[in-house]
Design a protein around this motif. Structure first.
Motif, short mmCIF file in Angstrom:
data_model
loop_
_atom_site.label_atom_id
_atom_site.label_comp_id
_atom_site.label_asym_id
_atom_site.label_seq_id
_atom_site.Cartn_x
_atom_site.Cartn_y
_atom_site.Cartn_z
N SER A 125 -0.98 -4.60 -24.02
CA SER A 125 -1.96 -5.69 -23.96
C SER A 125 -1.76 -6.59 -22.75
O SER A 125 -2.63 -7.40 -22.42
CB SER A 125 -1.89 -6.53 -25.24
OG SER A 125 -0.63 -7.18 -25.34
N VAL A 126 -0.63 -6.45 -22.06
CA VAL A 126 -0.38 -7.25 -20.87
C VAL A 126 -1.09 -6.61 -19.68
O VAL A 126 -1.01 -5.38 -19.50
CB VAL A 126 1.14 -7.34 -20.60
CG1 VAL A 126 1.42 -8.14 -19.33
CG2 VAL A 126 1.85 -7.98 -21.79
N PRO A 127 -1.79 -7.38 -18.88
CA PRO A 127 -2.45 -6.82 -17.70
C PRO A 127 -1.47 -6.07 -16.81
O PRO A 127 -0.32 -6.49 -16.65
CB PRO A 127 -3.03 -8.06 -17.00
CG PRO A 127 -3.21 -9.06 -18.10
CD PRO A 127 -2.09 -8.82 -19.06
N ALA A 175 10.73 -7.33 -17.48
CA ALA A 175 11.98 -8.00 -17.10
C ALA A 175 12.24 -9.23 -17.98
O ALA A 175 13.36 -9.45 -18.46
CB ALA A 175 11.91 -8.40 -15.62
N TRP A 176 11.20 -10.03 -18.20
CA TRP A 176 11.41 -11.26 -18.96
C TRP A 176 11.59 -10.97 -20.46
O TRP A 176 12.27 -11.72 -21.16
CB TRP A 176 10.24 -12.22 -18.75
CG TRP A 176 10.67 -13.64 -18.82
CD1 TRP A 176 10.56 -14.50 -19.87
CD2 TRP A 176 11.33 -14.38 -17.80
NE1 TRP A 176 11.10 -15.72 -19.56
CE2 TRP A 176 11.58 -15.67 -18.28
CE3 TRP A 176 11.72 -14.06 -16.49
CZ2 TRP A 176 12.21 -16.66 -17.53
CZ3 TRP A 176 12.35 -15.04 -15.73
CH2 TRP A 176 12.58 -16.32 -16.25
N SER A 177 11.00 -9.88 -20.93
CA SER A 177 11.17 -9.53 -22.35
C SER A 177 12.61 -9.14 -22.66
O SER A 177 13.11 -9.39 -23.76
CB SER A 177 10.23 -8.39 -22.72
OG SER A 177 10.55 -7.21 -22.01
N LEU A 178 13.29 -8.52 -21.68
CA LEU A 178 14.69 -8.19 -21.88
C LEU A 178 15.53 -9.45 -22.07
O LEU A 178 16.37 -9.54 -22.97
CB LEU A 178 15.22 -7.39 -20.68
CG LEU A 178 14.69 -5.97 -20.53
CD1 LEU A 178 15.25 -5.34 -19.25
CD2 LEU A 178 15.07 -5.13 -21.74
N HIS A 196 5.25 -5.59 -14.96
CA HIS A 196 6.66 -5.50 -14.56
C HIS A 196 7.39 -6.82 -14.82
O HIS A 196 8.57 -6.84 -15.16
CB HIS A 196 6.76 -5.10 -13.09
CG HIS A 196 6.11 -6.06 -12.15
ND1 HIS A 196 4.73 -6.12 -11.99
CD2 HIS A 196 6.63 -7.02 -11.32
CE1 HIS A 196 4.45 -7.06 -11.10
NE2 HIS A 196 5.57 -7.62 -10.69
N VAL A 197 6.67 -7.94 -14.64
CA VAL A 197 7.27 -9.25 -14.95
C VAL A 197 7.52 -9.35 -16.46
O VAL A 197 8.55 -9.87 -16.91
CB VAL A 197 6.35 -10.39 -14.47
CG1 VAL A 197 6.94 -11.74 -14.86
CG2 VAL A 197 6.11 -10.28 -12.97
N PHE A 198 6.58 -8.84 -17.25
CA PHE A 198 6.72 -8.87 -18.70
C PHE A 198 7.97 -8.10 -19.15
O PHE A 198 8.74 -8.56 -20.00
CB PHE A 198 5.47 -8.29 -19.35
CG PHE A 198 5.67 -7.90 -20.79
CD1 PHE A 198 5.65 -8.86 -21.78
CD2 PHE A 198 5.87 -6.57 -21.14
CE1 PHE A 198 5.85 -8.49 -23.11
CE2 PHE A 198 6.06 -6.20 -22.45
CZ PHE A 198 6.05 -7.17 -23.44
#
Length: 594
Positions: free
Chosen positions: A148-150, A159-162, A155-157
């Motif tokens: 659902s993330v554009p 990294a930040w999700s980790l 790629h930012v999602f």
């Protein structure tokens, strides 16, 4: 769980080890590091959720109504009920905030949950639902959150999700420390080392033993299951079980503590409990798919807590029932030929009245005790520091001729009592001050017990003018070195130290104040006897309990006692404020028949 889903198992295990290694820095420092990560993550998923709502389906916001959940269950029947166990994961982590009351204030938790956490969760999951409604995939590996993330910021999602997935476990870890600390206070958990990481907030603690156990359990789940579905099933059952238990206990609070009617308490229990029982039923349908692990851990920890609480209560009841009075000790002396030998005996005990059972057992089998006896008890206070002027409560046990005193040491959770080398000297100086003040303040300082006189002087330094410490000398434990250079020992000291090597230990000698001629003769003589006893040597008495079961005890009782004995032998020793030298230590074993 997201950590297991997006990274390989070895990398996930490395992140877990790093996370638990940071815990010894304390909540304040960890929060200072982790807070920006969580705030950015919450803002990120809320913005993504708003984007999906407005881009895919604005009507999805109506799905918040419980009516849609009812229609979903009715249409899908058993499969719909089973899916409710996974829906609980929407609140995973947020419920742990309310177990962190020792680390954060109630006001901060309420404001954070109502104004930030809950709106962000609603927007995030509504956005995912809007995306799924227009992009439904049949693949079982379909990750609707990441899809659902554009694509431009995916790629930012990742990294930040980790980072967010690692930080998200922090609330559960700190909540575990708080809960274990409360269990220790209630006598429901084996002794562990508790490190207070804050001078201002009592509940901010770090427990190394629990931290490493949690790390081992987390690694075992990650390596053993290696499946986000199974981990999710266990997590869902844990969440709803905690909620249901909280509802049951809250109904008791309403009826017993708030003193409301039973009808109000029952209505509260039925209203909230009905929803939670439905979720529990849904989670139990997934029992064989990971939820069994939670039940296994529950059985283990409940057994540990029940066995420890049972053994602790039985020991305390035994001590209360078998403690003896001072009259018994004095009446016993002529019959058994009990003699008083030179020196001071420190008896460490948990009870603050009477004579502990282990010491009466010692006197019965070895009819001799020191010229001066001091019963020492330690009581913790829920404050960071206790000033020296309020730390020692001194009382007298029996008549003046008995030369038996009681000292209650009060300390705060940040006081370095265990690191105090002059602890024995401070007690002796406090007793000397007590003796000098007893004559004038006896009527005001008599305790309700009637035979114990307590001294609490807020504005005067402990060890005022009654006894003056001389230069520090080094002498053997349990002996003193007079001017002629000979080492004198008490008869009991020689008996206790036989076969033990002498330990060179720093010792402070005392003398009476130059103003002692102005002190009444009886007080001056008692002070001189205290000084002489100190010069004759010191011994320390500790009780060692051994639990034994009565013949004919049932299997449950035997199992609990056996479990308690095993835990008692493998947990930490009871905390003492003094590094007692082995040459002067006497451990008295007592058998407790339970």
């Amino acid at each position: 769980m997201l950590l297991v889903a997006v990274v390989p198992v070895p990398f996930a295990c490395a992140i877990l080890v790093f996370l638990f290694t940071l815990q010894h820095y304390g909540t304040h420092r960890i929060g200072f590091i982790f807070a920006p990560i969580v705030i950015v993550w919450l803002l990120f998923i809320s913005l993504v959720g708003l984007y999906n709502i407005f881009y895919w389906d604005r009507q999805i916001i109506y799905a918040i109504s419980p009516l849609y959940m009812y229609r979903f269950i009715r249409k899908n029947e058993v499969e719909g009920l089973r899916s409710l166990g996974s829906i609980l994961l929407c609140a995973a982590g947020s419920e742990a905030m309310f177990a962190d009351l020792g680390h954060f204030s109630k006001k901060s938790i309420k404001i954070t949950f109502v104004c930030l956490i809950y709106p962000v969760l609603v927007i995030c999951y509504a956005g995912q639902a809007a995306f799924i409604s227009k992009n439904l995939h049949d693949s079982e590996d379909f990750n609707h959150l990441s899809e659902s993330v554009p694509k431009s910021i995916r790629h930012v999602f990742i990294a930040w999700s980790l980072l967010a997935s690692a930080v998200g476990s922090q609330a559960t870890i700190t909540a575990s420390f708080s809960i274990i600390n409360q269990c220790l206070a209630l006598g429901c958990f084996p002794r562990v080392k508790v490190i207070h990481t804050s001078d201002k907030i009592h509940g901010q603690v770090y427990i190394p033993d629990v931290n490493w156990v949690l790390m081992a359990l987390s690694l075992s789940v990650t390596i053993g299951f290696h499946d986000i579905v199974r981990i999710g099933n266990a997590t869902g059952l844990a969440i709803i079980s905690g909620m249901l238990l909280t509802t049951c206990l809250m109904s008791l609070v309403i009826a017993l503590y708030w003193e409301k009617s039973v009808l109000v308490s029952a209505c509260f229990l039925v209203f909230f409990g009905s929803f939670e029982i439905m979720y529990v039923s849904a989670s139990m349908l997934n029992f064989h798919e990971g939820a069994w692990y939670l039940v296994f851990l529950l059985a283990c920890f409940m057994t540990i807590m029940l066995a420890w609480h049972y053994g602790t209560m039985k020991k305390y009841e035994f001590d209360l029932q078998n403690k003896v009075s001072m009259d018994w000790l004095m009446d016993l002396s002529p019959g058994l030929g009990v003699s008083r030998v030179p020196g001071i005996g420190f008896i460490y005990t948990d009870i603050v009245t009477g004579i502990p059972a282990f010491f009466s057992h010692f006197i019965t089998n070895l009819p001799a005790f020191h010229q001066v006896l001091i019963f020492v008890s330690f009581k913790s206070s829920p404050v960071p520091y206790v000033p020296p002027s309020r730390r020692y409560l001194i009382g007298r046990v029996g008549m003046k001729d008995h030369k038996i005193y009681r000292c209650i040491v009060q300390y705060g959770y940040r006081d370095p009592i265990r690191d105090t080398d002059d602890f024995e000297d401070q007690i002796i100086r406090s007793i000397g001050e007590f003796i000098s003040l007893e004559e004038n303040d006896s009527e005001a300082l008599i305790s309700p017990e009637g035979r114990m006189i307590v001294v609490a002087k807020p504005n005067q330094k402990v060890g005022g003018n009654a006894l003056i410490p001389l230069d520090e000398t080094y002498s053997s434990v349990g002996a003193s070195r007079p001017e002629n250079g000979e080492i004198q020992r008490s008869p009991l000291g020689e008996l206790l130290e036989s076969g033990c090597p002498l330990v060179r230990r720093k010792k402070v000698q005392f003398m009476l104040s130059p103003n002692s001629p102005k002190i009444p003769r009886s007080i001056r003589e008692e002070l001189q006897e205290l000084v002489d006893a100190r010069e004759s040597g010191t011994a320390y008495f500790l009780g060692q309990s051994h639990l034994s079961m009565r013949n004919g005890s049932n299997y449950l009782k035997r199992f609990l006692i056996m479990a308690y004995v095993f835990l008692d032998k493998n947990c930490r020793e009871p905390p003492l404020a003094l590094n007692i030298p082995h040459a002067a230590l006497v451990e008295v074993g007592t058998v407790y028949i339970i």
